[in-house]
Enzyme design. Structure first.
Site, short mmCIF file in Angstrom:
data_model
loop_
_atom_site.label_atom_id
_atom_site.label_comp_id
_atom_site.label_asym_id
_atom_site.label_seq_id
_atom_site.Cartn_x
_atom_site.Cartn_y
_atom_site.Cartn_z
N ARG A 228 0.80 -1.07 0.06
CA ARG A 228 -0.09 0.05 -0.03
C ARG A 228 0.74 1.21 0.07
O ARG A 228 1.94 1.12 0.53
CB ARG A 228 -0.72 -0.11 1.16
N HIS A 276 -2.07 0.27 -9.39
CA HIS A 276 -2.58 -0.42 -8.57
C HIS A 276 -3.16 -1.73 -9.25
O HIS A 276 -4.47 -1.89 -9.17
CB HIS A 276 -3.57 0.20 -7.83
P1 NDP Z 1 -1.63 -11.12 5.03
O1 NDP Z 1 -2.21 -10.79 6.08
O2 NDP Z 1 -1.90 -12.49 4.66
O3 NDP Z 1 -0.11 -10.97 5.30
C1 NDP Z 1 0.41 -9.87 5.73
C2 NDP Z 1 1.61 -9.97 6.01
O4 NDP Z 1 2.48 -8.65 6.74
C3 NDP Z 1 2.18 -11.00 7.07
O5 NDP Z 1 3.21 -11.78 6.92
C4 NDP Z 1 2.33 -10.14 8.50
O6 NDP Z 1 3.00 -10.79 9.64
C5 NDP Z 1 2.91 -9.11 7.67
N1 NDP Z 1 2.76 -7.88 8.75
C6 NDP Z 1 1.68 -7.00 8.99
N2 NDP Z 1 2.20 -6.09 9.83
C7 NDP Z 1 3.31 -6.13 10.07
C8 NDP Z 1 4.21 -5.25 10.90
N3 NDP Z 1 3.74 -4.34 11.57
N4 NDP Z 1 5.47 -5.77 11.00
C9 NDP Z 1 5.77 -6.80 10.15
N5 NDP Z 1 5.43 -7.72 9.61
C10 NDP Z 1 3.94 -7.36 9.14
O7 NDP Z 1 -2.17 -10.31 3.76
P2 NDP Z 1 -2.06 -10.73 1.92
O8 NDP Z 1 -0.64 -11.50 1.87
O9 NDP Z 1 -3.13 -11.34 1.76
O10 NDP Z 1 -1.79 -9.01 1.62
C11 NDP Z 1 -1.17 -8.37 2.01
C12 NDP Z 1 -1.24 -6.85 1.40
O11 NDP Z 1 -0.96 -6.85 0.22
C13 NDP Z 1 -2.74 -6.44 1.65
O12 NDP Z 1 -3.01 -6.15 2.76
C14 NDP Z 1 -2.81 -5.27 0.46
O13 NDP Z 1 -2.30 -4.17 1.26
C15 NDP Z 1 -1.64 -5.54 -0.34
N6 NDP Z 1 -2.34 -6.14 -1.80
C16 NDP Z 1 -1.97 -5.23 -2.85
C17 NDP Z 1 -2.51 -5.68 -4.16
C18 NDP Z 1 -1.84 -4.76 -5.21
O14 NDP Z 1 -2.37 -4.93 -6.51
N7 NDP Z 1 -1.22 -3.79 -5.24
C19 NDP Z 1 -3.29 -6.82 -4.33
C20 NDP Z 1 -3.49 -7.60 -3.05
C21 NDP Z 1 -2.92 -7.14 -1.86
P3 NDP Z 1 2.65 -12.16 10.06
O15 NDP Z 1 2.66 -13.40 8.94
O16 NDP Z 1 3.41 -12.30 11.19
O17 NDP Z 1 0.99 -11.88 10.30
C1 OXD Z 2 -6.32 -5.79 -2.82
C2 OXD Z 2 -6.03 -4.94 -3.81
O1 OXD Z 2 -5.89 -5.36 -1.44
O2 OXD Z 2 -6.38 -5.19 -4.77
O3 OXD Z 2 -6.87 -6.81 -2.76
O4 OXD Z 2 -5.06 -4.05 -3.59
#
Ligand code: NDP
Ligand code: OXD
Length: 313
Positions: A228, A276
């Site tokens: 993000r 995006h």
């Molecule tokens: P998940 O919740 O499965 O994974 C999030 C990861 O981030 C986990 O490994 C988590 O750690 C880690 N994390 C969160 N907060 C912290 C922190 N403060 N410090 C360290 N590690 C942290 O989410 P997804 O993988 O499904 O998605 C991740 C993000 O990708 C979405 O929230 C979205 O913002 C972005 N996204 C972007 C897209 C795009 O097209 N650009 C499309 C889809 C998603 P832990 O494993 O220990 O919980």
């Molecule tokens: C998502 C995205 O969060 O599309 O899935 O960014």
């Protein structure tokens, strides 16, 4: 009849999603979010992007909210959202694979110095040079090792990159070094030539990559942000690129989106932007996931991949 109201994809939502839900859960009744004839108290589930607190508050018998995306800040940043209702985040194999492909694309684009090639083409200048690095020489660091980040890390590993990951909790993935928590962030960054950001937008991730942390990365490193926009301070990134400390950036997400038309990022010679679209699910993939979860929930099974307020994602 179980009712699913859809607030995603505008007026075409039912036409677009309908055939897929009809295949995966024919017993579901799909209704358009703002259908004036919809009895809001009869709605069982919603698939919604963005906010409509007034209408949501009237759906008093909701069993779950489904987000069509993995990120749920579009719902939870509104303090009035019904926090007692389970919130399901999207996750499918296609989603994760697209994210992995995007990260490999971004890493290769920066390794091959695509920004320099594009600048040469735009100037009609035959700027012949040899981009030297090959994948085994470029240490990738994936920030966010969840549903999408962990698949991305494994795909990059399979491509030949040495890969490490950083997350809140430690991971145990063969061949991938795991760093966890703020204490280990400096060490993670110091050994990362190509940073791939796949973090959620939370209070803890806002402004995480700033001037101080870019300075911890090796000179000549690259940054791919598909998480993000707010998790990276764009002005600090551009300053690190301008100073030559960082070599290039491949950015999919911004704050705000799109960036203002006069923002310097649009014309920055060391940045490639995408709008995006790094990763997404098709209507069919989403329908399969949501239908499967609703049917399982109806049988008394737990909902998958729930948002947890305590951690913010
Ligand atoms: P998940 O919740 O499965 O994974 C999030 C990861 O981030 C986990 O490994 C988590 O750690 C880690 N994390 C969160 N907060 C912290 C922190 N403060 N410090 C360290 N590690 C942290 O989410 P997804 O993988 O499904 O998605 C991740 C993000 O990708 C979405 O929230 C979205 O913002 C972005 N996204 C972007 C897209 C795009 O097209 N650009 C499309 C889809 C998603 P832990 O494993 O220990 O919980
Ligand atoms: C998502 C995205 O969060 O599309 O899935 O960014």
């Amino acid at each position: 009849m179980t009712i699913l109201a859809i607030r995603h994809g505008g007026a075409n939502a039912i036409a677009d999603y309908g055939p897929h839900f009809a295949e995966f859960a024919p017993q579901l009744e799909l209704r358009l979010w703002d259908d004036p004839a919809l009895d809001l108290a009869a709605v069982d589930y919603v698939l919604m992007w963005g906010r409509d607190p007034e209408r949501l508050a009237k759906m008093v018998n909701l069993k779950a909210i489904f987000s069509p995306g993995a990120g749920v800040e579009h719902i939870v940043n509104d303090p009035t959202w019904p926090q007692h209702v389970p919130l399901v985040r999207m996750f499918t194999d296609g989603f994760a694979r697209r994210m992995g492909e995007y990260a490999i694309l971004g890493a290769l684009a920066l390794m091959k110095d695509l920004p320099r090639n594009i600048a040469g083409q735009q100037a009609r200048h035959w700027d012949q040079f040899d981009p030297e690095p090959i994948a085994p020489e470029v240490r990738v660091g994936v920030m966010g090792m969840g549903n999408l980040g962990s698949v991305t890390a494994k795909m990059m590993q399979a491509f030949g990159f040495p890969v490490s990951g950083w997350s809140a909790s430690r991971k145990d993935i063969p061949g991938i070094t795991s760093f966890a928590g703020m204490d280990e962030l400096p060490e993670f960054l110091a050994q990362t030539d190509m940073l791939v950001m796949v973090l959620p937008d939370t209070a803890a991730t806002k402004g995480l990559m700033n001037a101080e942390r870019f300075a911890m990365m090796p000179k000549g490193a690259g940054v791919v942000n598909a998480g993000r926009g707010p998790q990276l301070v764009l002005a600090d990134l551009m300053a690190a690129l301008d100073s030559g400390h960082l070599h290039g950036a491949f950015l999919d997400v911004f704050a705000p989106e799109p960036p203002p038309a006069d923002h310097a990022v649009w014309g920055h010679k060391r940045i490639i932007m995408t709008p995006h679209n790094a990763a997404f699910d098709t209507r069919r993939e989403r329908a399969r996931y949501v239908a499967g979860a609703i049917l399982a929930h109806g049988r008394g099974e737990a909902l998958p991949n729930l948002y947890q307020a305590g951690r913010g994602y």
